[in-house]
Write a protein that holds these residues in place. Structure first.
Motif, mmCIF file in Angstrom:
data_model
loop_
_atom_site.group_PDB
_atom_site.id
_atom_site.type_symbol
_atom_site.label_atom_id
_atom_site.label_comp_id
_atom_site.label_asym_id
_atom_site.label_seq_id
_atom_site.Cartn_x
_atom_site.Cartn_y
_atom_site.Cartn_z
ATOM 1 N N GLU A 475 0.930 -1.182 0.081
ATOM 2 C CA GLU A 475 -0.389 -0.119 0.109
ATOM 3 C C GLU A 475 1.166 1.560 0.023
ATOM 4 O O GLU A 475 1.726 1.069 0.571
ATOM 5 C CB GLU A 475 -1.110 0.296 1.091
ATOM 6 C CG GLU A 475 -1.676 -1.345 1.216
ATOM 7 C CD GLU A 475 -3.210 -1.357 -0.221
ATOM 8 O OE1 GLU A 475 -3.314 0.003 -0.003
ATOM 9 O OE2 GLU A 475 -3.386 -2.108 -0.742
ATOM 10 N N PRO A 476 0.654 2.183 -0.855
ATOM 11 C CA PRO A 476 1.283 3.541 -1.006
ATOM 12 C C PRO A 476 1.508 4.048 0.031
ATOM 13 O O PRO A 476 3.237 4.125 0.541
ATOM 14 C CB PRO A 476 0.748 4.325 -1.700
ATOM 15 C CG PRO A 476 -0.130 3.982 -2.550
ATOM 16 C CD PRO A 476 -0.292 2.576 -1.984
ATOM 17 N N ASP A 477 0.953 4.071 1.365
ATOM 18 C CA ASP A 477 1.151 4.784 2.762
ATOM 19 C C ASP A 477 2.245 4.040 3.719
ATOM 20 O O ASP A 477 2.869 4.538 4.395
ATOM 21 C CB ASP A 477 -0.020 5.917 2.882
ATOM 22 C CG ASP A 477 -0.388 7.154 1.923
ATOM 23 O OD1 ASP A 477 0.240 7.668 1.666
ATOM 24 O OD2 ASP A 477 -1.270 7.260 2.302
ATOM 25 N N SER A 478 1.092 2.881 3.921
ATOM 26 C CA SER A 478 1.631 1.989 4.583
ATOM 27 C C SER A 478 3.067 0.998 4.662
ATOM 28 O O SER A 478 3.191 0.896 5.780
ATOM 29 C CB SER A 478 0.202 1.250 5.351
ATOM 30 O OG SER A 478 0.039 0.433 4.043
ATOM 31 N N LYS A 508 11.979 2.925 5.572
ATOM 32 C CA LYS A 508 11.276 3.016 5.166
ATOM 33 C C LYS A 508 10.004 2.513 5.515
ATOM 34 O O LYS A 508 8.911 2.526 6.428
ATOM 35 C CB LYS A 508 11.077 3.285 4.045
ATOM 36 C CG LYS A 508 11.830 4.409 3.446
ATOM 37 C CD LYS A 508 11.366 4.950 1.663
ATOM 38 C CE LYS A 508 10.959 4.942 1.133
ATOM 39 N NZ LYS A 508 10.274 4.493 -0.448
ATOM 40 N N ALA A 512 7.057 2.793 8.059
ATOM 41 C CA ALA A 512 6.222 3.192 7.964
ATOM 42 C C ALA A 512 5.162 2.120 9.039
ATOM 43 O O ALA A 512 3.687 2.464 9.787
ATOM 44 C CB ALA A 512 5.163 2.396 6.835
ATOM 45 N N ARG A 515 4.546 4.009 12.061
ATOM 46 C CA ARG A 515 3.195 4.829 12.474
ATOM 47 C C ARG A 515 2.136 4.622 12.896
ATOM 48 O O ARG A 515 0.765 5.686 12.875
ATOM 49 C CB ARG A 515 3.115 5.536 10.363
ATOM 50 C CG ARG A 515 4.337 6.892 10.777
ATOM 51 C CD ARG A 515 4.140 7.788 10.178
ATOM 52 N NE ARG A 515 4.347 7.353 8.640
ATOM 53 C CZ ARG A 515 4.930 6.651 7.831
ATOM 54 N NH1 ARG A 515 6.525 7.202 7.462
ATOM 55 N NH2 ARG A 515 4.563 6.230 6.293
ATOM 56 N N GLN A 516 2.027 3.324 12.038
ATOM 57 C CA GLN A 516 0.971 2.626 12.091
ATOM 58 C C GLN A 516 0.007 2.312 13.710
ATOM 59 O O GLN A 516 -0.646 2.215 14.176
ATOM 60 C CB GLN A 516 1.057 1.148 11.434
ATOM 61 C CG GLN A 516 1.233 1.344 9.906
ATOM 62 C CD GLN A 516 -0.426 1.848 9.816
ATOM 63 O OE1 GLN A 516 -1.347 1.840 9.793
ATOM 64 N NE2 GLN A 516 0.697 2.936 8.458
#
Length: 518
Positions: A475-478, A508, A512, A515-516
């Motif tokens: 997924e682009p963001d996660s 990266k 990510a 952040r989750q």
């Protein structure tokens, strides 16, 4: 205050070997700055320009000059944007190559106490296993030049060339220096660590992660994912263990073919993509020095010369570029599978060997294959073919570049830096035909620019672990897979290429994931 100097030129034939230690004073004098005012200096870039005959060293510098009362600060390395403390605890990281180890480091810095699993062994044991392989020619499929701590890059010179402009690259370089890598990797245009130094770097990164609360389990082969209601909740091992975790980062490297295919069969989304294969070509290092530096003898200020070559013939003939060029290095059999031969190149830090080698690679289109299984079997079939042609003891078939070009037998250049040895072989017939066609066009092109490239060169073996035939969905963001809780990472899943981009990808993915959880 800081004075920035760009493109400071120095004739390489007129300076000592320790020029990097003196360049600050030289630049200050050239700028009319009294040396007594020079507090400190930092090299921010260094390259070689040999396009106009005598090679010139080009420097970019930051000078800390005493022109005001308050001291200036030279540029500081990047720090990651990580939470001071995360709620995430004990995520699993599979793989200890650049992607896995930098993902684990970022998680450990945030207090997540990751569990890091690797099928292979610690780098110290791995090197001993490799030395035994050279003597016995009996391959350990769990500890070799492709599998184990540090990944394949540990035994390929530690070249840090990259096209990435990601700001995390500065953190990677600083971390490697902190772990024992040469300080000049921070500023060289084409930095390298050297395989002899990389072994200590890999061990020091492991010790740092352990000091931050991480745990390593070597000799632990992950064979699949634990799934529940479409979510990845952990991993299964060859020993039958089920290790549950709040999140799983899988960074299997190019030696993790079995795990990669298993993940795809379990539902992790992935698509076929173009991938590269190639042949190693070996030359005397003295020839490469003359061809690149245009001098009969190499100045002390210059290291062993290297090349980056590209051929784009057109008319349906695949292009070729040089890859993983190893000045003063040796050719290795970096297979992870018994009865398969896979070439790779390695240099130690000094790069003082008799021979230079580089891989000339071409790209195979994804549409050539109907499935990932077909693509991987294509590679395995040629690896077995090269193994058998080498005599079945991991020696490589080799052929003079001139003989390859004209389609005849020939290995007059029998001296080699190949660790497992070479035997005469018809590589022009042993490798995929589209690669052979591309290499013939490339040889002619490279020889026009560097006369003698054909005459002094010989092809050795076949390189099949260059890039992955599969790219896993994220997924682009996660950066999460379609399977919740799973984070594919690095070269083996088609999301990076080379040590630097793999390490950056590991950072990266870890960021990510964190952040989750915040």
């Amino acid at each position: 205050m800081i004075r920035k100097i760009t493109g400071f030129r120095v004739d390489s034939t007129k300076v000592p070997a320790d020029i990097d230690d003196r360049i600050g004073g030289m630049a200050a004098r050239a700028e009319g700055i009294p040396v007594v005012q020079l507090r400190d200096f930092r090299i921010t870039g260094k390259s070689i320009d040999a396009r106009r005959g005598v090679p010139v060293l080009l420097y970019n510098l930051e000078l800390d000059v005493d022109e005001q009362d308050s001291p200036a600060e030279l540029h500081l390395p990047l720090r990651l944007d990580l939470p001071e403390r995360t709620a995430l605890l004990h995520p699993v990281v599979v793989g200890t190559g650049p992607a896995g180890i930098f993902a684990a480091l970022a998680l450990a810095l945030a207090g997540a106490k990751p569990l890091i699993l690797d099928r292979g062994r610690r780098v110290e044991e791995r090197y001993a296993d490799y030395r035994r392989f050279l003597e016995s020619r009996e391959l350990d499929e769990s500890s070799n030049l492709l599998l184990g701590e540090g990944g394949a890059g540990t035994f390929s010179d530690g070249k840090l060339y990259t096209g990435t402009r990601d700001i995390r690259a500065a953190f990677v370089l600083d971390t490697l220096v902190r772990a024992g890598a040469p300080p000049e990797i921070r500023y060289l245009k084409r930095p390298h660590i050297g395989s002899d130094k990389l072994r200590a770097v890999a061990a020091n990164l492991r010790k740092r992660i352990i000091g931050l609360g991480g745990e390593f389990r070597f000799g632990t082969e992950v064979t699949g994912l634990l799934l529940k209601n479409g979510r990845c909740i952990g991993v299964e091992t060859a020993a039958g263990d089920r290790i549950e975790a709040p999140a799983v980062i899988v960074a299997p490297g190019l030696g993790g073919r079995e795990l990669v295919q298993r993940m795809a069969r379990q539902g992790a989304g992935a698509l076929l993509k173009p991938f590269q294969i190639g042949c190693r070509i070996e030359h005397p290092q003295s020839f490469i020095d003359r061809a690149m530096y245009h001098l009969d003898s190499r100045p002390a200020a210059l290291g062993a010369a290297e090349y980056h070559l590209v051929s784009r013939p057109g008319n349906g003939v695949p292009g070729v570029s040089s890859f993983c060029m190893c000045p003063g290095g040796e050719i290795l059999n970096a297979t992870a599978w018994r009865g398969h031969s896979v070439s790779n190149g390695m240099s130690d830090y000094a790069r003082n060997g008799e021979f230079a080698n580089g891989c000339l690679i071409a790209t195979l289109p994804a549409e050539k294959f109907g499935s990932s299984a077909e693509a991987y079997e294509f590679l395995a079939g040629f690896e077995r073919r090269i193994f058998e042609s080498g005599g079945g003891d991991y020696a490589f078939p080799a052929q003079d570049a001139a003989a390859f070009l004209s389609g005849r037998n020939g290995l007059s250049l029998a001296r080699t830096g190949c660790a497992t040895g070479i035997v005469p072989g018809r590589l022009d017939r042993l490798i995929p035909p589209e690669l052979a066609t591309a290499l013939r066009a490339a040889l002619r092109h490279f020889d026009r620019g560097n006369p003698g490239f054909i005459r002094y060169g010989k092809f050795v073996g076949l390189e099949t672990c260059v890039s992955s035939p599969l790219r896993f969905h994220r997924e682009p963001d996660s950066l999460m897979s379609n399977l919740s809780g799973l984070y594919p990472c690095g070269e083996g899943v088609g999301c990076a290429g080379g040590i630097m981009s793999a390490a950056v990808d590991g950072l990266k993915v870890a960021e990510a994931l964190l952040r989750q959880e915040t």
